[in-house]
Design a protein around this motif. Structure first.
Motif, PDB file in Angstrom:
ATOM      1  N   ASN A 101      -5.038-106.695  40.734  1.00 57.35           N
ATOM      2  CA  ASN A 101      -5.265-105.267  41.012  1.00 57.35           C
ATOM      3  C   ASN A 101      -6.244-105.160  42.182  1.00 57.35           C
ATOM      4  OD1 ASN A 101      -7.862-105.764  39.965  1.00 57.35           O
ATOM      5  ND2 ASN A 101      -7.065-105.472  37.888  1.00 57.35           N
ATOM      6  N   GLU A 102      -6.561-103.889  42.546  1.00 58.72           N
ATOM      7  CA  GLU A 102      -7.386-103.676  43.748  1.00 58.72           C
ATOM      8  C   GLU A 102      -8.780-104.284  43.614  1.00 58.72           C
ATOM      9  OE1 GLU A 102      -6.838-101.528  41.405  1.00 58.72           O
ATOM     10  OE2 GLU A 102      -8.146 -99.767  41.420  1.00 58.72           O
ATOM     11  N   ILE A 103      -9.333-104.330  42.377  1.00 55.96           N
ATOM     12  CA  ILE A 103     -10.706-104.875  42.297  1.00 55.96           C
ATOM     13  C   ILE A 103     -10.688-106.388  42.492  1.00 55.96           C
ATOM     14  CG2 ILE A 103     -11.587-102.963  40.864  1.00 55.96           C
ATOM     15  CD1 ILE A 103     -11.819-105.033  38.567  1.00 55.96           C
TER      16      ILE A 103
ATOM     17  N   GLN B 158      -9.159-103.005  50.608  1.00 62.27           N
ATOM     18  CA  GLN B 158     -10.226-103.364  49.660  1.00 62.27           C
ATOM     19  C   GLN B 158     -10.771-104.756  49.974  1.00 62.27           C
ATOM     20  OE1 GLN B 158     -11.837-101.582  47.493  1.00 62.27           O
ATOM     21  NE2 GLN B 158     -10.569 -99.788  47.812  1.00 62.27           N
TER      22      GLN B 158
ATOM     23  N   ILE C  51     -13.951 -92.854  43.178  1.00 62.96           N
ATOM     24  CA  ILE C  51     -12.774 -93.486  43.774  1.00 62.96           C
ATOM     25  C   ILE C  51     -12.739 -93.057  45.248  1.00 62.96           C
ATOM     26  CG2 ILE C  51     -10.229 -93.651  43.676  1.00 62.96           C
ATOM     27  CD1 ILE C  51     -11.651 -94.527  41.040  1.00 62.96           C
TER      28      ILE C  51
ATOM     29  N   THR D  88     -16.688 -97.629  39.628  1.00 58.40           N
ATOM     30  CA  THR D  88     -15.848 -97.532  40.815  1.00 58.40           C
ATOM     31  C   THR D  88     -14.795 -98.628  40.823  1.00 58.40           C
ATOM     32  OG1 THR D  88     -15.892 -97.524  43.251  1.00 58.40           O
ATOM     33  CG2 THR D  88     -17.477 -98.961  42.155  1.00 58.40           C
ATOM     34  N   ASN D  89     -13.724 -98.390  41.593  1.00 58.43           N
ATOM     35  CA  ASN D  89     -12.736 -99.469  41.775  1.00 58.43           C
ATOM     36  C   ASN D  89     -12.943-100.160  43.123  1.00 58.43           C
ATOM     37  OD1 ASN D  89     -11.859 -97.447  43.455  1.00 58.43           O
ATOM     38  ND2 ASN D  89      -9.684 -97.693  42.960  1.00 58.43           N
ATOM     39  N   SER D  90     -14.082 -99.879  43.772  1.00 53.81           N
ATOM     40  CA  SER D  90     -14.349-100.450  45.098  1.00 53.81           C
ATOM     41  C   SER D  90     -15.429-101.534  45.035  1.00 53.81           C
ATOM     42  CB  SER D  90     -14.823 -99.336  46.041  1.00 53.81           C
ATOM     43  OG  SER D  90     -15.522 -99.893  47.132  1.00 53.81           O
TER      44      SER D  90
ATOM     45  N   PRO E 284     -10.664-101.416  37.553  1.00 51.94           N
ATOM     46  CA  PRO E 284      -9.492-100.887  38.259  1.00 51.94           C
ATOM     47  C   PRO E 284      -9.319 -99.383  38.040  1.00 51.94           C
ATOM     48  CG  PRO E 284      -8.869-102.600  36.669  1.00 51.94           C
ATOM     49  CD  PRO E 284     -10.334-102.379  36.522  1.00 51.94           C
ATOM     50  N   LEU E 285      -8.531 -98.779  38.916  1.00 47.86           N
ATOM     51  CA  LEU E 285      -8.369 -97.314  38.920  1.00 47.86           C
ATOM     52  C   LEU E 285      -8.079 -96.738  37.536  1.00 47.86           C
ATOM     53  CD1 LEU E 285      -8.038 -94.687  40.648  1.00 47.86           C
ATOM     54  CD2 LEU E 285      -5.589 -95.150  40.584  1.00 47.86           C
TER      55      LEU E 285
ATOM     56  N   CYS F 142     -11.081 -96.747  35.371  1.00 52.66           N
ATOM     57  CA  CYS F 142     -12.053 -95.763  35.878  1.00 52.66           C
ATOM     58  C   CYS F 142     -11.654 -94.364  35.421  1.00 52.66           C
ATOM     59  CB  CYS F 142     -12.102 -95.790  37.409  1.00 52.66           C
ATOM     60  SG  CYS F 142     -12.954 -97.201  38.107  1.00 52.66           S
TER      61      CYS F 142
END
Ligand code: F3S
Length: 391
Positions: A193-195, A228, A284, A359-361, A380-381, A384
């Motif tokens: 995932n994005e994280i 990311q 986000i 956060t997912n960042s 992850p989103l 969150c």
């Protein structure tokens, strides 16, 4: 450093004080890095716009530049400021608002577009091979790696000077020879995932220093995931670009780096400073959301409402918000705030009583403990949003 006749005349002050001072900044920088000449740029992007990070000292300098008639001579955009006009602008005190407005006014007088975003490439994508002078580190990595434009990581003053002169010194990764990869990265596990993309970036930033890596195994990743990765890479290290491996790539004795599943997991864990998962703010949009990300947020919210006592901020640019207007209502009806012009990191979250940010960042998770004096939870989103929303 070689200067053309016109550049020399600017340097000598024939085109006014602002142009002279900006030319002197560029020449000094060029000399420091042994540049032989200046090259024209397609655009400049200036960071350090928020009064929170800029402080009082540089404001006088900005006022002097704009008062003496400084005007940009290339497309010039601005990073996020410290507040928006709709939500945070009404919560923060008058003195902060006035100071921030004044900073913005000086840039406006010089002809900067009021883009106020760290993703200027969503407004206008620089063309492949074009030379830029950008100062937002996440945007620098994205421009070099995903869009194949060419930019060094500028500081705020050098990006401003480049915007006024329309040129930048020819050194660093403006030169093909310095864009050669020096490290080869093998992923033993695929990011889920994005994280995990962010965690890989944060891990690599620390081990690479400024070496440019080729990363094997990420072909076909979404541009948002690479955003990311790049934002985190630039946060923990000085590498300003990465390549995704392709069959035609030949590397000369690269440093070899292997990333295992455990490295990704411990990088995620290190970026979460809080075990408590009850944040006051779920944030986000670092870097600012794309149209796809806004759509994804709206779909994941799915008609739910933000829990009492929690804040949910989705940050993007005015440009993307306008393009995503079909989803804005859905997001705002949940009680979330779709905020433009700023972000959690460059605004005064402490003054709003926010002690823990989820956060997912990876970039926000990295900076918030120092810049926001906040605990962080990186997730992850979906997680969150589930934390912020009822049901
Ligand atoms: Fe942008 Fe703020 Fe992150 S400026 S890159 S959203 S820290």
């Amino acid at each position: 450093m070689y200067l053309t006749n016109e550049e020399e005349r600017i340097y000598d002050g024939e085109y006014g004080w602002t142009n002279q001072i900006c030319m002197k900044i560029l020449v000094r920088l060029g000399e420091l890095f042994a540049a032989t000449k200046l090259i024209p740029i397609n655009s400049a992007h200036v960071s350090g716009i928020s009064y929170k990070t800029l402080g009082d000292a540089p404001i006088e300098f900005l006022e002097a530049l704009s008062a003496t008639g400084g005007k940009v001579s290339a497309r010039a955009t601005l990073n996020p400021q410290g507040l928006d006009t709709e939500y945070l602008g009404k919560k923060l005190d008058e003195k902060i608002r006035r100071k921030q407005l004044n900073i913005l006014k000086q840039f406006e007088k010089m002809g900067f577009a009021q883009s106020l975003t760290c993703t200027p490439y969503y407004i206008e994508e620089p063309s492949q091979g074009s030379h830029l002078a950008w100062a937002e580190s996440s945007a620098v990595v994205y421009a070099n790696s995903v869009l194949e434009a060419w930019t060094n990581r500028e500081g705020g003053p050098s990006a401003l000077a480049a915007a006024i002169i329309g040129k930048t010194p020819d050194y660093g990764i403006h030169k093909a020879v310095n864009r050669q990869p020096k490290a080869s990265v093998t992923l033993e596990a695929q990011p889920q995932n994005e994280i995990e993309f962010g965690a890989i970036g944060a891990f690599l930033g620390k081990v690479l220093e400024d070496k440019i890596p080729v990363i094997c195994g990420l072909k076909g990743s979404s541009k948002e995931d690479l955003k990311q990765l790049g934002a985190a890479l630039a946060s923990t290290g000085m590498a300003n670009m990465f390549y995704l491996h392709s069959a035609s790539m030949r590397l000369d004795k690269p440093e070899k780096i292997t990333i295992e599943n455990n490295d990704i997991k411990s990088s995620v864990e290190n970026l979460s400073t809080s075990a408590k998962s009850e944040p006051e703010l779920v944030f986000i949009g670092c870097p600012h959301c794309s149209m796809n990300e806004i759509k994804n947020v709206a779909c994941t919210i799915g008609g739910r409402k933000v829990k009492g006592g929690k804040e949910l901020w989705i940050c993007t640019s005015r440009f993307v918000k306008e393009k995503a207007r079909n989803y804005v209502g859905e997001i705002e009806q949940s009680g979330a705030h779709l905020i433009t012009d700023t972000c959690a990191v460059v605004t005064w979250t402490e003054k709003l009583g926010i002690r823990t940010i989820m956060t997912n960042s990876a970039k926000t998770a990295y900076y918030a403990p120092t810049l926001n004096k906040a605990e962080t939870v990186l997730a992850p989103l979906k997680e969150c949003l589930n934390t912020a929303l009822e049901g």
